[in-house]
Design a protein around this motif. Sequence first.
Motif, PDB file in Angstrom:
ATOM      1  N   GLY A 224      -5.060  -4.543   1.240  1.00  6.32           N
ATOM      2  CA  GLY A 224      -5.994  -5.100   2.212  1.00  6.32           C
ATOM      3  C   GLY A 224      -5.792  -4.565   3.603  1.00  6.32           C
ATOM      4  N   ILE A 227      -9.319  -5.530   5.164  1.00 12.16           N
ATOM      5  CA  ILE A 227      -9.481  -6.987   5.097  1.00 12.16           C
ATOM      6  C   ILE A 227      -8.657  -7.503   3.921  1.00 12.16           C
ATOM      7  N   TRP A 228      -7.849  -8.535   4.160  1.00 12.98           N
ATOM      8  CA  TRP A 228      -7.126  -9.186   3.074  1.00 12.98           C
ATOM      9  C   TRP A 228      -7.462 -10.671   3.103  1.00 12.98           C
ATOM     10  N   VAL A 243     -16.496  -1.141   5.893  1.00  7.53           N
ATOM     11  CA  VAL A 243     -15.032  -1.093   5.833  1.00  7.53           C
ATOM     12  C   VAL A 243     -14.670   0.350   5.513  1.00  7.53           C
ATOM     13  N   ILE A 258     -10.693  -3.501   1.015  1.00 12.39           N
ATOM     14  CA  ILE A 258     -10.727  -4.970   0.936  1.00 12.39           C
ATOM     15  C   ILE A 258      -9.913  -5.407  -0.271  1.00 12.39           C
ATOM     16  N   ALA A 260      -9.292  -9.095  -2.131  1.00 11.24           N
ATOM     17  CA  ALA A 260      -9.759 -10.473  -2.054  1.00 11.24           C
ATOM     18  C   ALA A 260      -9.420 -11.229  -3.323  1.00 11.24           C
ATOM     19  N   ILE A 271     -18.241   0.320   1.730  1.00 13.77           N
ATOM     20  CA  ILE A 271     -16.790   0.531   1.679  1.00 13.77           C
ATOM     21  C   ILE A 271     -16.590   2.019   1.435  1.00 13.77           C
ATOM     22  N   LEU A 289     -11.928  -1.394  -3.140  1.00 15.97           N
ATOM     23  CA  LEU A 289     -12.063  -2.847  -3.256  1.00 15.97           C
ATOM     24  C   LEU A 289     -11.259  -3.345  -4.443  1.00 15.97           C
TER      25      LEU A 289
END
Length: 362
Positions: A224, A227-228, A243, A258, A260, A271, A289
């Motif tokens: 991440g 984003i995590w 991203v 990412i 998630a 992404i 992702l």
Amino acid sequence: MAPGFVDYTGGDDDSAVGDDDSAAGDDDDGDGAFIDCDAYVDVDEDCDDDEALNAPSFTEVCDSVDNDCDGDVDEGLTSLFPVDADGDGYSAEVEACTDPDGDTGAAPGDCDDGAAAAYPGGVEVCDGLDNDCAGGPGEHVVPSAFATVQEAVDAAVADDLICVEAGTHTGTAVVNKNLRIEGAGSDLSVLDGDGVDRVLQFATGVEVVDLEGLTITGGHANSGAGIWIRDPLAQSLLVDVVVSDNLCDGGPCEGVGIRATGDLNLQGVTIAGNVADIATSDNLLGVGLHVAAGSLTATDLDVVDNEGTCVGSIWIEGGGIFTTGADVSLVGGEISGNSLTGGQTRAPAMGTYDGTTSLDGV
């Protein structure tokens, strides 16, 4: 001029008996009340000699004029009426002689009847208004009010809105409460981690993640980096988010763009260009992702040109997307140009485990 004085300039004889100007002052508006031009004469003085509707002897009527010259306007003649001037279905009270709006059926409680975007129960957006009429606005603006996103997060309370203005904003943030973070558009508002750490990390316990109109770039971490989202119960929505260009260079690398857990909903998200480059025998799963234990739902999701390289990894899969224990539904968008090199490479575009997968127009 007072009685007994002589007018040496000629013309009007201000000393003559019967001259209205000297005997009782001036009555320019003809309402029978005078402006006293001399302290020698006791008169019922007019409060506005340019307005014939004003005189001390008159009766007050509802016309926005001080008819009886008592210093008040329309006293005792007005009432409070509900008016929905902005047409948002909610009314504010105005003081008037008659109902200016009629019975509109609008609910009471509008805090700003000049703005249709402000009404009880409205959704806060980055416009400087108290959209929900809760005594706001509940907006924390970066960088006008707070220098960094982290400072805005620290000042906010749960369910507040953080507004990121156009520009590139360097820094990282750990979010520990349910918040909305909204930029001016993914092509305008950029959050750049500058190679220091994850750009945005949503801690365990954060169950609502709402991002819109942002580019997330320059993150550096093994999972991440962009984003995590950590909480397995998280309900996450990303709209118009890019991203890109985040890096993992020390394994294991999982979800460089990412990572998630929980339910992830992506709308108009790109992404791209995220990189995993590790020189050890570590797992590499989902360069773009990685979603676990929930669901991935997306419309117009582009996952392109993400690249993973490792040495001797026992598991390297999903250059674009990797999911495990998550149901996947993708509509539209593109998955292309993603690559994996080294180890036991599988599914360079997309790898899924223990969940259903539905692709429509991808």
